[in-house]
Design a protein around this motif. Sequence first.
Motif, PDB file in Angstrom:
ATOM      1  N   ARG A 174       0.865  -1.172   0.000  1.00 22.41           N
ATOM      2  CA  ARG A 174       0.000   0.000   0.000  1.00 22.41           C
ATOM      3  C   ARG A 174       0.904   1.225   0.000  1.00 22.41           C
ATOM      4  O   ARG A 174       1.709   1.421   0.909  1.00 22.41           O
ATOM      5  CB  ARG A 174      -0.928   0.009   1.220  1.00 22.41           C
ATOM      6  CG  ARG A 174      -1.989   1.095   1.120  1.00 22.41           C
ATOM      7  CD  ARG A 174      -3.120   0.904   2.113  1.00 22.41           C
ATOM      8  NE  ARG A 174      -4.161   1.883   1.869  1.00 22.41           N
ATOM      9  CZ  ARG A 174      -5.260   2.020   2.596  1.00 22.41           C
ATOM     10  NH1 ARG A 174      -5.461   1.205   3.639  1.00 22.41           N
ATOM     11  NH2 ARG A 174      -6.169   2.933   2.305  1.00 22.41           N
ATOM     12  N   GLN A 209      -2.536   5.218  -3.796  1.00 18.10           N
ATOM     13  CA  GLN A 209      -3.336   6.372  -3.400  1.00 18.10           C
ATOM     14  C   GLN A 209      -3.382   7.416  -4.517  1.00 18.10           C
ATOM     15  O   GLN A 209      -4.361   8.128  -4.662  1.00 18.10           O
ATOM     16  CB  GLN A 209      -2.737   7.008  -2.142  1.00 18.10           C
ATOM     17  CG  GLN A 209      -2.652   6.110  -0.924  1.00 18.10           C
ATOM     18  CD  GLN A 209      -4.000   5.857  -0.299  1.00 18.10           C
ATOM     19  OE1 GLN A 209      -4.572   4.783  -0.482  1.00 18.10           O
ATOM     20  NE2 GLN A 209      -4.532   6.827   0.406  1.00 18.10           N
ATOM     21  N   ASP A 242     -10.602   5.671   2.525  1.00 18.01           N
ATOM     22  CA  ASP A 242      -9.386   4.996   2.084  1.00 18.01           C
ATOM     23  C   ASP A 242      -8.387   5.979   1.498  1.00 18.01           C
ATOM     24  O   ASP A 242      -7.172   5.852   1.708  1.00 18.01           O
ATOM     25  CB  ASP A 242      -9.715   3.931   1.031  1.00 18.01           C
ATOM     26  CG  ASP A 242     -10.589   2.818   1.583  1.00 18.01           C
ATOM     27  OD1 ASP A 242     -10.613   2.639   2.815  1.00 18.01           O
ATOM     28  OD2 ASP A 242     -11.246   2.125   0.771  1.00 18.01           O
ATOM     29  N   GLU A 244      -7.906   8.946   2.338  1.00 16.60           N
ATOM     30  CA  GLU A 244      -7.316   9.777   3.388  1.00 16.60           C
ATOM     31  C   GLU A 244      -6.241   9.035   4.187  1.00 16.60           C
ATOM     32  O   GLU A 244      -5.600   9.632   5.049  1.00 16.60           O
ATOM     33  CB  GLU A 244      -8.412  10.265   4.340  1.00 16.60           C
ATOM     34  CG  GLU A 244      -9.350  11.299   3.736  1.00 16.60           C
ATOM     35  CD  GLU A 244      -8.611  12.556   3.299  1.00 16.60           C
ATOM     36  OE1 GLU A 244      -7.767  13.044   4.083  1.00 16.60           O
ATOM     37  OE2 GLU A 244      -8.866  13.016   2.173  1.00 16.60           O
ATOM     38  N   PHE A 245      -6.070   7.765   3.908  1.00 19.15           N
ATOM     39  CA  PHE A 245      -5.058   6.988   4.623  1.00 19.15           C
ATOM     40  C   PHE A 245      -3.684   7.610   4.416  1.00 19.15           C
ATOM     41  O   PHE A 245      -3.237   7.808   3.288  1.00 19.15           O
ATOM     42  CB  PHE A 245      -5.065   5.542   4.130  1.00 19.15           C
ATOM     43  CG  PHE A 245      -4.069   4.641   4.798  1.00 19.15           C
ATOM     44  CD1 PHE A 245      -4.235   4.249   6.116  1.00 19.15           C
ATOM     45  CD2 PHE A 245      -2.949   4.176   4.104  1.00 19.15           C
ATOM     46  CE1 PHE A 245      -3.321   3.404   6.732  1.00 19.15           C
ATOM     47  CE2 PHE A 245      -2.033   3.333   4.707  1.00 19.15           C
ATOM     48  CZ  PHE A 245      -2.220   2.947   6.035  1.00 19.15           C
ATOM     49  N   GLN A 284      -5.993  -5.973   7.026  1.00 15.00           N
ATOM     50  CA  GLN A 284      -6.369  -4.569   6.832  1.00 15.00           C
ATOM     51  C   GLN A 284      -6.367  -4.213   5.350  1.00 15.00           C
ATOM     52  O   GLN A 284      -7.207  -3.432   4.877  1.00 15.00           O
ATOM     53  CB  GLN A 284      -5.376  -3.682   7.592  1.00 15.00           C
ATOM     54  CG  GLN A 284      -5.577  -2.188   7.403  1.00 15.00           C
ATOM     55  CD  GLN A 284      -4.479  -1.389   8.090  1.00 15.00           C
ATOM     56  OE1 GLN A 284      -3.900  -1.802   9.096  1.00 15.00           O
ATOM     57  NE2 GLN A 284      -4.166  -0.226   7.532  1.00 15.00           N
TER      58      GLN A 284
END
Length: 303
Positions: A174, A209, A242, A244-245, A284
């Motif tokens: 991620r 992202q 998501d 904003e992670f 997660q």
Amino acid sequence: MSASAPFAVRLVADAQDLAAAYALRTRVFVEEQGVPAELERDAFDALSRHVLAVDAEGDAVGTGRIAPDGRIGRLAVRADRRGRGIGEAMLRALLDAARDAGLATTYLHAQLQAMQLYARAGFVAEGPRFEEAGILHRTMRRHAGSAFAVDDMEAAVDTTVTLIASARRRLWLRTRDLDPGLFDHPDVLAALRGFSTSARGASVRILLQDPATVQRRGTPLLALAQRLPSVFELRAAVDPVDREFAGAFLVNDAGGFHVRTLGNRIDGEAATALSGRARQLAQQFAPVWERSRACSEFRALGI
């Protein structure tokens, strides 16, 4: 030794085994690699635990040792028996000996050509290259059951290489934009190529992202994904929560991870053998992946 096993590994328990180990070390290090004989043997031999690998005829084909401070060394395999898993088996036996002795941290000085072997076992390189007995080495360290800090890009690259090399079949990443300097580093790309072509059923899932920045900037990892579409999948987060992670992480299916609280910074925390935490990160990742979209914009790049 089972009928199907070409060799067996045991702890050295008598003078005969120890003599065989010393003879093999002389053959490999002194005669083959040119290490001075006076450097090959040292005071740690009397203090260390040694392992010996023997073939079906009982001949010594490999040896290694672990010192009281957790340093693994003198790992040698006879030239005609290399590439058959003997080094890995001896390393596992030495790590078992370390565990039995209560040593949570082990380390070694790895010859550069052997670093992949140790990375697969969870050892992470640190510091610069150095010469020892006329041969280039790097220090590598393994933390069993504990995390360690990753403070800079060099440490992040070394940690990432080990996480990829030690993965069994699965990697989950991620990241905001594939972290320039990290996932385009030649050592990381080489590790990904090796994993994707040698691990049966290999899978690398990458959750972005900011795919627009990746598309605009480009990266060699996209070209690798293009060549191996059955291994690499890329998706982009769409849910507002998501997106904003703020963090980033890489996790493998062997209990390893590198977590960064802030994805725009490289420093964070990592481990190579913390299965519970790694499993939490994979869990997660899973629902976010399912509600994310495929990166269709990369199709224009042939991906």
